[in-house]
Scaffold this motif. Structure first.
Motif, PDB file in Angstrom:
ATOM      1  N   PRO A  79      65.872  94.918  20.899  1.00 15.24           N
ATOM      2  CA  PRO A  79      66.671  95.434  19.772  1.00 15.24           C
ATOM      3  C   PRO A  79      67.816  96.336  20.212  1.00 15.24           C
ATOM      4  O   PRO A  79      68.881  96.350  19.581  1.00 15.24           O
ATOM      5  N   MET A  80      67.624  97.098  21.309  1.00 14.47           N
ATOM      6  CA  MET A  80      68.719  97.914  21.833  1.00 14.47           C
ATOM      7  C   MET A  80      69.882  97.032  22.266  1.00 14.47           C
ATOM      8  O   MET A  80      71.053  97.349  22.020  1.00 14.47           O
ATOM      9  N   LEU A  81      69.549  95.905  22.914  1.00 13.71           N
ATOM     10  CA  LEU A  81      70.590  94.985  23.366  1.00 13.71           C
ATOM     11  C   LEU A  81      71.329  94.388  22.182  1.00 13.71           C
ATOM     12  O   LEU A  81      72.565  94.297  22.186  1.00 13.71           O
ATOM     13  N   ALA A  82      70.579  93.976  21.155  1.00 17.85           N
ATOM     14  CA  ALA A  82      71.223  93.391  19.968  1.00 17.85           C
ATOM     15  C   ALA A  82      72.166  94.396  19.318  1.00 17.85           C
ATOM     16  O   ALA A  82      73.278  94.047  18.896  1.00 17.85           O
ATOM     17  N   GLU A  83      71.736  95.655  19.239  1.00 19.19           N
ATOM     18  CA  GLU A  83      72.580  96.684  18.633  1.00 19.19           C
ATOM     19  C   GLU A  83      73.809  96.965  19.493  1.00 19.19           C
ATOM     20  O   GLU A  83      74.931  97.114  18.976  1.00 19.19           O
ATOM     21  N   ALA A  84      73.631  97.028  20.817  1.00 14.38           N
ATOM     22  CA  ALA A  84      74.774  97.252  21.715  1.00 14.38           C
ATOM     23  C   ALA A  84      75.758  96.092  21.636  1.00 14.38           C
ATOM     24  O   ALA A  84      76.978  96.286  21.701  1.00 14.38           O
ATOM     25  N   PHE A  85      75.233  94.881  21.473  1.00 10.74           N
ATOM     26  CA  PHE A  85      76.079  93.694  21.333  1.00 10.74           C
ATOM     27  C   PHE A  85      76.930  93.792  20.068  1.00 10.74           C
ATOM     28  O   PHE A  85      78.124  93.495  20.068  1.00 10.74           O
ATOM     29  N   ARG A  86      76.295  94.252  18.972  1.00 10.06           N
ATOM     30  CA  ARG A  86      77.025  94.379  17.711  1.00 10.06           C
ATOM     31  C   ARG A  86      78.116  95.437  17.784  1.00 10.06           C
ATOM     32  O   ARG A  86      79.096  95.384  17.044  1.00 10.06           O
ATOM     33  N   ARG A  87      77.942  96.409  18.656  1.00 13.93           N
ATOM     34  CA  ARG A  87      78.929  97.504  18.760  1.00 13.93           C
ATOM     35  C   ARG A  87      80.156  97.120  19.570  1.00 13.93           C
ATOM     36  O   ARG A  87      81.138  97.862  19.579  1.00 13.93           O
ATOM     37  N   GLN A  88      80.135  96.003  20.264  1.00 11.35           N
ATOM     38  CA  GLN A  88      81.274  95.631  21.107  1.00 11.35           C
ATOM     39  C   GLN A  88      82.484  95.256  20.255  1.00 11.35           C
ATOM     40  O   GLN A  88      82.333  94.775  19.131  1.00 11.35           O
ATOM     41  N   PRO A  89      83.693  95.488  20.781  1.00  8.82           N
ATOM     42  CA  PRO A  89      84.913  95.181  20.019  1.00  8.82           C
ATOM     43  C   PRO A  89      84.935  93.742  19.508  1.00  8.82           C
ATOM     44  O   PRO A  89      84.512  92.817  20.225  1.00  8.82           O
ATOM     45  N   SER A  90      85.399  93.551  18.294  1.00 13.07           N
ATOM     46  CA  SER A  90      85.359  92.228  17.669  1.00 13.07           C
ATOM     47  C   SER A  90      86.218  91.202  18.410  1.00 13.07           C
ATOM     48  O   SER A  90      85.978  90.003  18.303  1.00 13.07           O
ATOM     49  N   GLY A  91      87.180  91.680  19.182  1.00  9.44           N
ATOM     50  CA  GLY A  91      88.041  90.746  19.902  1.00  9.44           C
ATOM     51  C   GLY A  91      87.391  90.118  21.120  1.00  9.44           C
ATOM     52  O   GLY A  91      87.916  89.144  21.671  1.00  9.44           O
ATOM     53  N   LEU A  92      86.261  90.649  21.561  1.00 11.05           N
ATOM     54  CA  LEU A  92      85.581  90.096  22.729  1.00 11.05           C
ATOM     55  C   LEU A  92      84.818  88.838  22.355  1.00 11.05           C
ATOM     56  O   LEU A  92      84.130  88.793  21.335  1.00 11.05           O
ATOM     57  N   ALA A  93      84.912  87.817  23.191  1.00  9.58           N
ATOM     58  CA  ALA A  93      84.103  86.613  23.010  1.00  9.58           C
ATOM     59  C   ALA A  93      82.631  86.970  23.269  1.00  9.58           C
ATOM     60  O   ALA A  93      82.336  87.998  23.897  1.00  9.58           O
ATOM     61  N   PRO A  94      81.689  86.140  22.816  1.00 12.07           N
ATOM     62  CA  PRO A  94      80.276  86.493  22.939  1.00 12.07           C
ATOM     63  C   PRO A  94      79.795  86.831  24.342  1.00 12.07           C
ATOM     64  O   PRO A  94      79.077  87.816  24.529  1.00 12.07           O
ATOM     65  N   LEU A  95      80.174  86.053  25.346  1.00 10.42           N
ATOM     66  CA  LEU A  95      79.666  86.338  26.691  1.00 10.42           C
ATOM     67  C   LEU A  95      80.190  87.651  27.259  1.00 10.42           C
ATOM     68  O   LEU A  95      79.392  88.456  27.771  1.00 10.42           O
ATOM     69  N   PRO A  96      81.496  87.932  27.207  1.00 12.22           N
ATOM     70  CA  PRO A  96      81.955  89.253  27.666  1.00 12.22           C
ATOM     71  C   PRO A  96      81.317  90.393  26.877  1.00 12.22           C
ATOM     72  O   PRO A  96      80.991  91.447  27.440  1.00 12.22           O
ATOM     73  N   ALA A  97      81.123  90.190  25.571  1.00  6.89           N
ATOM     74  CA  ALA A  97      80.490  91.222  24.754  1.00  6.89           C
ATOM     75  C   ALA A  97      79.043  91.430  25.195  1.00  6.89           C
ATOM     76  O   ALA A  97      78.551  92.561  25.235  1.00  6.89           O
ATOM     77  N   LEU A  98      78.378  90.349  25.537  1.00  7.55           N
ATOM     78  CA  LEU A  98      76.988  90.444  25.979  1.00  7.55           C
ATOM     79  C   LEU A  98      76.899  91.135  27.334  1.00  7.55           C
ATOM     80  O   LEU A  98      75.990  91.943  27.575  1.00  7.55           O
ATOM     81  N   ARG A  99      77.840  90.846  28.217  1.00  5.30           N
ATOM     82  CA  ARG A  99      77.858  91.526  29.522  1.00  5.30           C
ATOM     83  C   ARG A  99      78.026  93.031  29.343  1.00  5.30           C
ATOM     84  O   ARG A  99      77.329  93.829  29.974  1.00  5.30           O
ATOM     85  N   ALA A 100      78.934  93.415  28.471  1.00  2.00           N
ATOM     86  CA  ALA A 100      79.158  94.836  28.208  1.00  2.00           C
ATOM     87  C   ALA A 100      77.922  95.466  27.571  1.00  2.00           C
ATOM     88  O   ALA A 100      77.566  96.613  27.869  1.00  2.00           O
ATOM     89  N   ALA A 101      77.246  94.719  26.701  1.00  2.00           N
ATOM     90  CA  ALA A 101      76.052  95.238  26.031  1.00  2.00           C
ATOM     91  C   ALA A 101      74.920  95.468  27.024  1.00  2.00           C
ATOM     92  O   ALA A 101      74.231  96.494  26.977  1.00  2.00           O
ATOM     93  N   PHE A 102      74.710  94.537  27.934  1.00  2.00           N
ATOM     94  CA  PHE A 102      73.675  94.707  28.961  1.00  2.00           C
ATOM     95  C   PHE A 102      73.962  95.943  29.810  1.00  2.00           C
ATOM     96  O   PHE A 102      73.062  96.718  30.127  1.00  2.00           O
TER      97      PHE A 102
END
Length: 206
Positions: A79-102
């Motif tokens: 759940p922490m990862l999912a929340e961090a993923f949601r906080r990433q800038p909307s302009g980021l594609a899913p994979l870069p956003a996921l990398r930043a979230a991890f």
């Protein structure tokens, strides 16, 4: 019968407090269990001994962890990862956003939590019963990730594109966990995850 929860912010704060207390108890049970696993070994440590160390009843233990194997597989990081993923800038594609979230979750977890996660992961890979339950855990994480990606992109969470994306990420994490355990934690897990996801982002050049 319990009284109704107060409306508005007070009710949300009360629920938040209850959830924090439950998380604290869950973490205490897990900490006592991991200490006993290290001292006695996994197989020699009973649920009763864990409950005694945590000063709870076995029935309370099972309210937090349905089986002993769940001590190795359940944590707050998904759940922490999912929340961090949601906080990433909307302009980021899913994979870069996921990398930043991890990376954000690994930083938030800190060295002590990651050391505990490494110990749990090592046991989860060597205890047959835990290995058998790992598939269920991975499927739950895949569903959580698919929902987060669908929310971010507006795609259908049950559609093939989202499901394949989530499955590919889970598949990429398996060798990461293996490499992390084999290195004894020497290589930061955030670096290993980032490297794996960067390969996915590049189309898996081989």
């Amino acid at each position: 019968m319990s009284s109704p929860s107060p409306a508005g912010g007070a009710g949300q704060a009360a629920m938040s407090l209850r959830e924090r207390k439950k998380a604290k108890t869950r973490r205490a049970i897990q900490d006592h269990a991991l200490r006993l696993f290290a001292e006695r070994g996994y197989d020699a440590t009973t649920v009763e001994s864990i409950a005694e160390a945590a000063e709870i009843s076995p029935s309370t233990f099972f309210r937090y962890f349905p089986t002993k194997e769940d001590l190795l597989l359940r944590d707050e990081y998904d759940p922490m990862l999912a929340e961090a993923f949601r906080r990433q800038p909307s302009g980021l594609a899913p994979l870069p956003a996921l990398r930043a979230a991890f990376r954000a979750v690994a930083t938030e977890a800190g060295d002590r939590d990651l050391e505990s996660a490494l110990f749990r992961t090592r046991l989860a890979m060597t205890v047959p019963a835990a290995r058998a339950r790992s598939l269920e855990n991975m499927l739950s994480m895949m569903d959580l990730l698919a929902d987060a990606v669908a929310e971010r992109t507006g795609a259908d969470p049950s559609g093939p594109a989202v499901r394949v994306f989530a499955g590919a990420v889970i598949g990429a994490l398996l060798p990461v966990l293996l490499a992390w355990v084999e290195s004894g934690g020497e290589t930061p897990v955030a670096d290993l995850v980032d490297r794996a996801l960067s390969l996915l982002e590049a189309g898996l050049p081989v």
